[in-house]
Write an enzyme that holds these catalytic residues in place. Structure first.
Site, mmCIF file in Angstrom:
data_model
loop_
_atom_site.group_PDB
_atom_site.id
_atom_site.type_symbol
_atom_site.label_atom_id
_atom_site.label_comp_id
_atom_site.label_asym_id
_atom_site.label_seq_id
_atom_site.Cartn_x
_atom_site.Cartn_y
_atom_site.Cartn_z
ATOM 1 N N LYS A 130 51.519 -13.753 59.773
ATOM 2 C CA LYS A 130 51.569 -12.485 60.533
ATOM 3 C C LYS A 130 52.619 -11.566 59.932
ATOM 4 O O LYS A 130 52.383 -10.393 59.729
ATOM 5 C CB LYS A 130 51.916 -12.722 62.016
ATOM 6 N N ARG B 229 37.907 -2.470 59.873
ATOM 7 C CA ARG B 229 37.516 -3.494 58.907
ATOM 8 C C ARG B 229 38.383 -3.464 57.645
ATOM 9 O O ARG B 229 38.400 -4.425 56.887
ATOM 10 C CB ARG B 229 36.046 -3.301 58.511
ATOM 11 N N GLU C 223 51.377 -19.710 60.751
ATOM 12 C CA GLU C 223 50.748 -18.529 61.345
ATOM 13 C C GLU C 223 51.787 -17.412 61.519
ATOM 14 O O GLU C 223 51.499 -16.237 61.262
ATOM 15 C CB GLU C 223 50.106 -18.926 62.683
ATOM 16 N N ASN D 252 27.533 -2.923 50.573
ATOM 17 C CA ASN D 252 28.608 -3.836 50.948
ATOM 18 C C ASN D 252 28.284 -5.171 50.301
ATOM 19 O O ASN D 252 27.144 -5.619 50.369
ATOM 20 C CB ASN D 252 28.648 -3.967 52.484
ATOM 21 N N GLY D 253 29.256 -5.802 49.645
ATOM 22 C CA GLY D 253 28.996 -7.080 48.980
ATOM 23 C C GLY D 253 29.408 -6.994 47.518
ATOM 24 O O GLY D 253 30.087 -6.054 47.109
ATOM 25 N N CYS E 90 34.057 -3.355 53.211
ATOM 26 C CA CYS E 90 33.273 -2.116 53.248
ATOM 27 C C CYS E 90 32.509 -2.010 54.572
ATOM 28 O O CYS E 90 32.161 -3.013 55.187
ATOM 29 C CB CYS E 90 32.246 -2.123 52.133
ATOM 30 N N LYS F 62 39.378 -6.646 57.816
ATOM 31 C CA LYS F 62 39.250 -7.456 59.024
ATOM 32 C C LYS F 62 38.280 -8.604 58.798
ATOM 33 O O LYS F 62 38.528 -9.732 59.190
ATOM 34 C CB LYS F 62 38.780 -6.570 60.183
ATOM 35 N N HIS G 198 63.667 -30.853 49.775
ATOM 36 C CA HIS G 198 62.911 -31.186 48.558
ATOM 37 C C HIS G 198 62.654 -29.946 47.710
ATOM 38 O O HIS G 198 61.792 -29.958 46.842
ATOM 39 C CB HIS G 198 61.600 -31.873 48.934
ATOM 40 N N GLU H 56 51.590 -10.205 56.421
ATOM 41 C CA GLU H 56 50.428 -9.317 56.314
ATOM 42 C C GLU H 56 50.653 -7.935 56.920
ATOM 43 O O GLU H 56 50.083 -6.971 56.448
ATOM 44 C CB GLU H 56 49.138 -9.970 56.832
ATOM 45 N N TRP I 201 36.096 -0.827 50.369
ATOM 46 C CA TRP I 201 37.249 -1.695 50.138
ATOM 47 C C TRP I 201 37.093 -2.196 48.712
ATOM 48 O O TRP I 201 36.194 -2.982 48.418
ATOM 49 C CB TRP I 201 37.215 -2.847 51.144
HETATM 50 O O1 M6R Z 1 36.930 -13.823 60.788
HETATM 51 P P1 M6R Z 1 37.637 -15.064 60.319
HETATM 52 O O2 M6R Z 1 38.370 -15.760 61.377
HETATM 53 O O3 M6R Z 1 36.725 -15.983 59.551
HETATM 54 O O4 M6R Z 1 38.717 -14.523 59.271
HETATM 55 C C1 M6R Z 1 39.494 -15.401 58.517
HETATM 56 C C2 M6R Z 1 40.687 -14.684 57.913
HETATM 57 O O5 M6R Z 1 40.258 -13.678 57.044
HETATM 58 C C3 M6R Z 1 41.597 -14.057 58.979
HETATM 59 O O6 M6R Z 1 42.006 -15.000 59.914
HETATM 60 C C4 M6R Z 1 42.836 -13.433 58.312
HETATM 61 O O7 M6R Z 1 43.640 -14.422 57.760
HETATM 62 C C5 M6R Z 1 43.602 -12.595 59.332
HETATM 63 N N1 M6R Z 1 43.773 -11.256 58.843
HETATM 64 C C6 M6R Z 1 44.947 -13.084 59.627
HETATM 65 O O8 M6R Z 1 45.591 -12.310 60.575
#
Ligand code: M6R
Length: 610
Positions: free
Chosen positions: A487, A27, A483, A100-101, A2, A605, A506, A490, A75
């Protein structure tokens, strides 16, 4: 997550609020809304499901004007994304609130409020807060006292902006666990979840601390701390420009951020190297003392930052000979764990506001760690404020939800940490100088890899109609594969998993068929021959291989084997270099699929709730 914007001014604040919401879009959100107190001292509100542009359109067809207002991008956590769940929430046309929260005791409060005669219009946890403020106003003298009283009832995390139509030139803001900044104008004040939202109207900011409540009018700002004592919080002048969040001609922020990596890495290195040595004091005044004593390192982080930690652990054990354990923050925070003597606790985070990473740090601070270090991209974040040592990654603002330049600059920073610690564990000056040379070569080498973009775009076409993909790596390249898979999933919504190549037989080998692309990271290191055998196993079962290999790896193209040869040399920088083509692969697959690359569905974000 949010986003909140609010303002108290002489002028009509609606345009400021709308622009602020637009700037908070990165965000992640699913609905948005805005409320102002108009000249008749009536609260007017518009809300939409979907994008902020839609809110602009709605505002254009029925404009709201007023000098005091609040706005929000939601959100969804409690209650589905819908107009009636969108903020601001209003109680009996008198109090409006954005939040927010997460309010953990919302069910109990809802029961009490229903008994007291309140009717609920949404399924959110937030509506109990606006009702609580309204209820408190029946006995309290003013909005500030009512918010204080209401927040006493709340368990959980919140950043709040509250307005009341009987005090039309006042805004009360409060934070506990969720970030909130105050922007200072001339004869006007603003609030927001982060500074980007307010850069078009001010460069001066106050970062509220946990438990703070701010009483804001056009010409005065009074802040109380968690004990309700008056406090002076420092004013920070932001060096960011309002246009920092533009795409500079790139189609997406993610692409801009991928291509800005050579520069971001160069920024991360600047002033951190002197006479071929790492400047240890860049980690903080006490860094030298702490690193000398460090016997073990514990790393905690989430998502991409966690992957950076995994690579750092390989470096730490190989170069510094110091045991290093990495744990997902959301697991670590709830686990009973044992701390060995002289362990340094390292948190990694782009935003510095990730709820689980912050909670893990809080736990660490109550345990017997030698010290706490934050590797973070946001200077004024909760993580940097709460940690004893801080090293900023200097990637610049990252807007795309998919983390790219934050990851590579985290790795650069972590490599500097490894060298700094290794220095006190026997690393010679010559070895340190050699590692520094590798670091300094990075911007140019990343730039070379970016030149493969057309080849990767072509490769991406094969993935567009796939539903699953497997990523393989070994050693420090397993987290690179992880990673790459993160990517891809997501932003393109293709299900992707990473495996240690040695684990294939395995279990996961059973999944391999001609419909499952298998992506492998194959630098020319001591594990190359082992990896090649694993890839043979895939090939023999009809799997389609996409291999990112060193020029010298002798991995050749043949039927069902696609190879992208990377200008080859293997050294400790290789995990950083091999990450870049995987970022580009995910990006181009998502472009072909027409996905919302910068704001992927369901994601945020900065994950400021648990
Ligand atoms: O702001 P942060 O690095 O703590 O965020 C951690 C994760 O939420 C963040 O890396 C998330 O996995 C990304 N969207 C990946 O691309």
């Amino acid at each position: 997550m949010c986003g909140i914007v609010g303002a108290v001014a002489q002028r009509d604040v609606s345009p400021v609020l709308l622009e602020g919401l637009k700037r908070l879009e990165y965000r992640g959100y699913d609905s948005a809304g805005l409320a102002v107190i108009d000249d008749n001292e009536t609260i007017q509100r518009i809300r939409i499901l979907g994008k902020v542009n839609h809110l602009y359109e709605k505002h254009e067809s029925s404009p709201l004007t007023g000098g005091t207002g609040i706005a929000h991008t939601r959100w969804a956590t409690h209650g589905k994304p819908s107009v009636h769940n969108a903020h601001p929430h209003i109680c009996r046309n008198q109090v409006a609130l954005v939040h927010n929260g997460i309010i953990e005791n919302h069910s109990a409060l809802r029961e009490q409020q229903i008994t007291a005669g309140f009717e609920f219009e949404s399924e959110t946890d937030t509506e109990v807060v606006v009702n609580a403020v309204y209820q408190a106003l029946e006995t309290e003298t003013d909005l500030l006292q009512a918010v204080i009283e209401a927040t006493r009832q709340l368990e959980g995390a919140y950043a709040l902006g509250v307005i009341n139509n009987s005090e039309p030139h006042r805004l009360v803001a409060a934070r506990k666990g969720s970030p909130l900044v105050i922007g200072i104008g001339i004869g006007e004040y603003f609030i927001a979840s982060d500074v980007f939202a307010l850069l078009p109207v001010t460069q001066q900011f106050i970062f509220l601390e946990d438990g703070d409540i701010a009483d804001i009018r056009r010409d005065s700002l009074v802040i109380y701390d968690k004990n309700l004592q008056l406090v002076d919080r420092p004013v920070n002048i932001s060096e960011l420009n309002a246009d920092v969040a533009d795409k500079s001609g790139y189609r997406h922020y993610m692409l801009k951020e991928i291509f800005s990596q050579p520069n971001a890495i160069a920024e991360s290195l600047e002033n951190r190297i002197q006479d071929n040595r790492i400047v240890v004091s860049e980690f903080g005044q006490d860094a030298e003392k702490v690193f000398k004593k460090t016997n073990t390192v514990k790393i905690s982080a989430c998502g991409t930052s966690y992957h950076a930690g995994l690579i750092a652990a390989c470096w730490m054990e190989e170069i510094a000979n110091v045991p290093c354990h990495v744990e997902i923050a959301s697991e670590y925070r709830y686990r009973k764990s044992v701390v060995s003597d002289n362990t340094l606790f390292v948190s990694i985070s782009q935003s510095g506001e990730t709820a689980d990473t912050l909670a893990a740090l809080q736990k660490a601070k109550q345990s017997d760690y030698l010290s706490t270090l934050a590797i973070c991209n946001v200077a004024e974040s909760s993580l940097t404020r709460e940690s004893e040592l801080v090293f900023l990654t200097h990637a610049g603002p990252e807007i795309g939800v998919a983390s790219t330049k934050a990851f590579t600059t985290q790795l650069v920073s972590l490599f500097m940490l490894v060298i700094a610690i290794a220095r006190y564990k026997g690393l010679s000056n010559d070895q340190e100088a050699e590692f520094v040379k590798q670091l300094e070569s990075l911007p140019g080498r990343v730039n070379q890899i970016l030149q493969y973009k057309d080849k990767i775009e072509t490769m991406a076409k094969d993935f567009a109609d796939k539903h699953h993909a497997l990523f393989l790596g070994r050693g420090s390249f397993l987290p690179v594969a992880m990673e790459g898979a993160l990517k891809l999933k997501e932003i393109s919504y293709i299900h992707a998993e990473a495996y240690a190549a040695g684990e294939l037989k395995h279990g996961p080998l059973a999944l391999v068929d001609d419909d499952m692309p298998v992506v492998a990271v194959a630098p020319n290191n001591n594990l190359l021959e082992k990896l090649k055998s694993n890839l043979e196993e895939v090939h023999a079962r009809g799997g389609e291989l996409y291999i990112f290999a060193d020029k010298s790896s002798e991995v050749e193209v043949s039927e069902n084997i696609h190879v992208l040869k990377i200008n080859g040399f293997y050294d400790f920088m290789a995990p950083i270099l091999y990450t870049v083509p995987l970022q580009l692969l995910a990006y181009y697959v998502a472009v072909i699929k027409g996905a919302d690359i910068d704001q992927p569905r369901n994601l945020a974000k900065s994950v400021t709730v648990e």
